[in-house]
Design an enzyme around this catalytic site. Structure first.
Site, PDB file in Angstrom:
ATOM      1  N   GLN A  72       0.817  -1.211   0.000  1.00 28.96           N
ATOM      2  CA  GLN A  72       0.000   0.000   0.000  1.00 28.96           C
ATOM      3  C   GLN A  72       0.854   1.266   0.000  1.00 28.96           C
ATOM      4  O   GLN A  72       2.023   1.247   0.373  1.00 28.96           O
ATOM      5  CB  GLN A  72      -0.914   0.021   1.225  1.00 28.96           C
ATOM      6  CG  GLN A  72      -2.177  -0.813   1.074  1.00 28.96           C
ATOM      7  CD  GLN A  72      -3.167  -0.514   2.181  1.00 28.96           C
ATOM      8  OE1 GLN A  72      -3.099  -1.107   3.250  1.00 28.96           O
ATOM      9  NE2 GLN A  72      -4.103   0.381   1.922  1.00 28.96           N
ATOM     10  N   HIS A  73       0.204   2.360  -0.393  1.00 26.80           N
ATOM     11  CA  HIS A  73       0.681   3.736  -0.181  1.00 26.80           C
ATOM     12  C   HIS A  73       1.767   4.223  -1.134  1.00 26.80           C
ATOM     13  O   HIS A  73       1.969   5.430  -1.262  1.00 26.80           O
ATOM     14  CB  HIS A  73       1.198   3.938   1.247  1.00 26.80           C
ATOM     15  CG  HIS A  73       0.266   3.563   2.330  1.00 26.80           C
ATOM     16  ND1 HIS A  73      -1.003   4.085   2.441  1.00 26.80           N
ATOM     17  CD2 HIS A  73       0.421   2.721   3.392  1.00 26.80           C
ATOM     18  CE1 HIS A  73      -1.592   3.574   3.521  1.00 26.80           C
ATOM     19  NE2 HIS A  73      -0.761   2.746   4.100  1.00 26.80           N
ATOM     20  N   ASP A 268      -2.167  -4.811  -0.191  1.00 22.81           N
ATOM     21  CA  ASP A 268      -1.709  -6.055   0.423  1.00 22.81           C
ATOM     22  C   ASP A 268      -2.561  -6.497   1.603  1.00 22.81           C
ATOM     23  O   ASP A 268      -2.875  -7.686   1.746  1.00 22.81           O
ATOM     24  CB  ASP A 268      -0.231  -5.964   0.809  1.00 22.81           C
ATOM     25  CG  ASP A 268       0.118  -4.746   1.644  1.00 22.81           C
ATOM     26  OD1 ASP A 268      -0.779  -3.949   1.998  1.00 22.81           O
ATOM     27  OD2 ASP A 268       1.317  -4.571   1.931  1.00 22.81           O
TER      28      ASP A 268
END
Length: 514
Positions: A72-73, A268
Site C-alpha cells: 500500500q501507499h 496487500d
C-alpha cells in the site's frame, strides 16, 4: 474428470514478488514462484516488473485470470505517456514526516482528515509523499543555468535507498525531482501500476484502475462516500493529477498478452484479509516487515486519534487497520545484537523467567503507530541483573507484542469485537511470540497454516472475477494452535511499556542526532 480452472495471484510486496497459481474452485496451490526486490525505500518500478517476469516464469500455462495485491501507499508518478518520472516512494520512506505535520494542520487537524477520508495521514500515506516532493522542489536551488532540468527517473536515491550525497549528486537529485513535478500527469499505486502493465492493450495513462482497498490508503479517497477528494491532491501537490478509476471488487479490468482476464487487484492488507477469509470477530495480526492488526467491518470507521486507519476492503466492505513500522525485524536485530541465531534467540526468550522490568520500545525504523517518525528504539531498566541475553530477548518479544496489543485495543475502541486473533507472518513462527501472544493480546490465538496470504487473496479475487458470482469462492483456511502459553503478568508488562512510552515520548518526538 475435467482439468481444474487455474487463476494466479501476485503479491508485489516491499521485499519480493510472489506468484501463486491456484485451483479456482478450491484454492489449492499448484505452482508458485518468487523473486526478490532491492532493499530500498525509493525504487524504480521497473524492478517489480523484472521480479514478476522471474517469479512467473514457467508458471502461467492454463491460467485464466490474474490479480495483483500490492504494498500500500507507494507513490508512482507517471507522465501522459505512462512513463515513470520519479522513483516510486514506498510506504516505509519517512522523508515526508515534516510535510505530514503541515498537511494535517492545513486541512484543520486530525479530526478534519478523519471526517474527510476516514483516516489521519501519517508519513506512509501517499498524500504526504506528494507534499514532500512539492516541498523538496520548492526548497532546492535551481541549476546554474536556471533550468533545473536534467537527470532521469531513476535518480534521487541510491540503489540501496540512501540519499544522494555531495553537492553534485544533490543538485542532480533536485533536478530529477523538479522535472518529475513538472512532468507528472497521474499518480498511482504499486498495484495499479503492475495491473496496468499487465494489460495487453494499455495506452499511456488511459484506463488505469485501482480498487477500494488500495485507494483508501492514498489520503484522497473516502471509503464512507466511495469517492475521490481531488481537492486533497491539490492541497498536497499544488495542482491536480489524474487518478485511476476505482473498479468494482469482482470486475475484470483488462486482459493479459497471454489471454488471461485481469481482475481489479487490491492493496496487500485487503488481499490478505480475502486470503484469510476473515469473519466477524476475527482480527488478523501480522508480523512481517511491518506489524498490522486489521478486521473486516460492515461499517466505515473514522478515528480522529489517528491510531486506526479507516480503510476499505476488497469485497465492498471496510477494513479498519492499525500498522506499525517495526515487527519481525525487531527480533532479528536483537538476535544479531546478542550474537545469537534466531532459533537460539527464541530459546533464550522462552527460557527467561521474564523481562524483570526491562522494557524495549521497538521503534528501530522510526514508528507509524504511535506516530513517532523521528524515533529510535529505546531500552529502559538496564541493571546488572537484566543485562542478560535471555532477559533482553524476552524484553524484545514483549515490546514487539505490546505495540501490537495497543493496536488490537485500538480496534476494540472502534467497537470491533475481538473473539479470535489470527497470528501470521514470518514473526509468527517464533515460539516465544506464540507463547506470549494470548496473554498480551487478550484473546484466543490461532495460527493459520503458513501461506502467502496476499498472493492467495489476489488469486481468490481473480477466481471471483472469473466466476461472475455475487460472492468470492469458498476456500478453506486451515488453522493450528500456538505454542503453549508462558506464565506472565500481562497487565504489569503492558503497564510498564505504557509508562516508559508516555515519559519518553517528548524525547522520541525529536529527530535523533546521529
Amino acid at each position: 474428470m475435467s482439468e481444474p480452472r487455474l487463476v494466479a495471484g501476485v503479491d508485489c510486496s516491499t521485499q519480493a514478488t510472489k506468484v501463486l497459481v491456484c485451483d479456482a474452485e478450491t484454492g489449492a496451490v499448484v505452482r508458485e514462484g518468487r523473486a526478490p526486490h532491492p532493499d530500498a525505500t525509493q525504487v524504480d518500478p521497473g524492478v517489480w516488473w523484472k521480479a514478476w517476469e522471474i517469479a512467473s516464469d514457467g508458471l502461467l500455462d492454463g491460467v485464466e485470470a490474474i490479480a495483483v495485491g500490492g504494498q500500500q501507499h507507494g507513490m508512482v508518478l507517471l507522465d501522459d505517456a505512462g512513463e515513470v518520472v520519479h522513483p516510486a516512494v514506498l510506504w516505509n520512506d519517512t522523508s515526508s514526516a515534516d510535510a505530514t505535520v503541515e498537511l494535517v494542520a492545513e486541512l484543520g487537524g486530525p479530526g478534519a482528515w478523519a471526517e474527510a477520508i476516514g483516516s489521519v495521514p501519517v508519513p506512509s500515506f501517499t498524500v504526504t509523499k506528494l507534499r514532500w516532493l512539492r516541498d523538496e522542489v520548492a526548497r532546492a536551488p535551481r541549476g546554474a543555468d536556471g533550468s533545473g532540468s536534467g537527470g532521469s527517473a531513476s535518480g534521487g536515491s541510491g540503489a540501496d535507498g540512501s540519499r544522494a550525497g555531495g553537492s553534485g549528486e544533490a543538485a542532480r537529485a533536485a533536478a530529477v525531482r523538479r522535472e518529475a513535478a513538472l512532468r507528472a500527469a497521474a499518480v498511482v499505486l504499486p498495484h495499479d501500476w503492475m495491473t496496468h502493465r499487465l494489460a495487453a492493450d494499455r495506452h499511456g495513462i488511459d484506463g488505469i484502475t485501482t480498487d477500494r482497498g488500495d485507494a483508501s490508503g492514498t489520503g484522497w479517497w473516502s471509503p464512507a462516500t466511495n469517492s475521490y477528494r481531488p481537492d486533497l491532491v491539490e492541497l498536497a501537490f499544488g495542482r491536480q493529477l489524474a487518478l485511476p478509476r476505482v473498479a468494482d471488487p469482482a470486475e475484470i479490468v483488462g486482459q493479459t498478452a497471454f489471454g488471461a482476464a485481469i481482475a481489479a487487484g487490491t492493496g496487500d492488507n485487503a488481499a490478505a484479509a480475502l486470503g484469510l477469509d476473515l469473519q466477524p470477530g476475527d482480527v488478523a495480526v501480522s508480523l512481517g516487515t511491518s506489524g498490522t492488526a486489521f478486521a473486516r467491518s460492515a461499517h466505515p470507521t473514522a478515528d480522529p486519534s489517528g491510531l486506526v486507519a479507516g480503510f476499505a476492503d476488497a469485497t465492498g466492505e471496510y477494513l479498519p487497520l492499525v500498522c506499525t513500522l517495526n515487527a519481525a525485524r525487531v527480533m532479528s536485530a536483537t538476535a544479531q545484537m546478542l550474537g545469537l541465531e534466531l532459533a537460539a534467540f527464541d530459546d533464550a526468550a522462552m527460557t527467561s523467567s521474564g523481562s524483570d522490568g526491562l522494557v524495549l520500545l521497538p521503534f528501530l525504523d522510526g514508528e507509524r503507530t504511535p506516530d513517532l517518525p523521528h524515533s529510535t528504539g529505546l531500552i529502559y531498566g538496564l541493571t546488572r541483573a537484566t543485562m542478560q541475553p535471555a532477559t533482553m530477548a524476552r524484553a524484545a518479544v514483549e515490546g514487539l507484542l505490546c505495540g501490537l496489543a495497543d493496536a488490537v485495543d485500538a480496534l476494540r475502541d472502534q467497537g470491533l469485537p475481538v473473539h479470535r486473533v489470527l497470528l501470521l507472518g514470518g514473526g509468527a513462527r517464533s515460539r516465544a511470540v506464540q507463547a506470549l501472544a494470548p496473554a498480551l493480546l487478550g484473546a484466543e490465538v490461532v495460527l493459520p497454516e503458513p501461506a502467502e496470504y496476499v498472493a492467495l487473496g489476489a488469486a481468490r479475487q481473480a477466481a471471483w472475477a472469473l466466476s461472475g458470482a455475487a460472492t468470492p469462492p469458498t476456500w478453506q483456511v486451515a488453522v493450528g494452535k500456538p505454542e503453549p502459553a508462558l506464565t506472565l503478568n500481562a497487565e504489569k508488562v503492558r503497564a510498564n511499556y505504557a509508562q516508559v512510552l508516555t515519559h519518553t515520548r517528548p524525547l522520541l518526538s525529536t529527530p535523533y542526532n546521529r
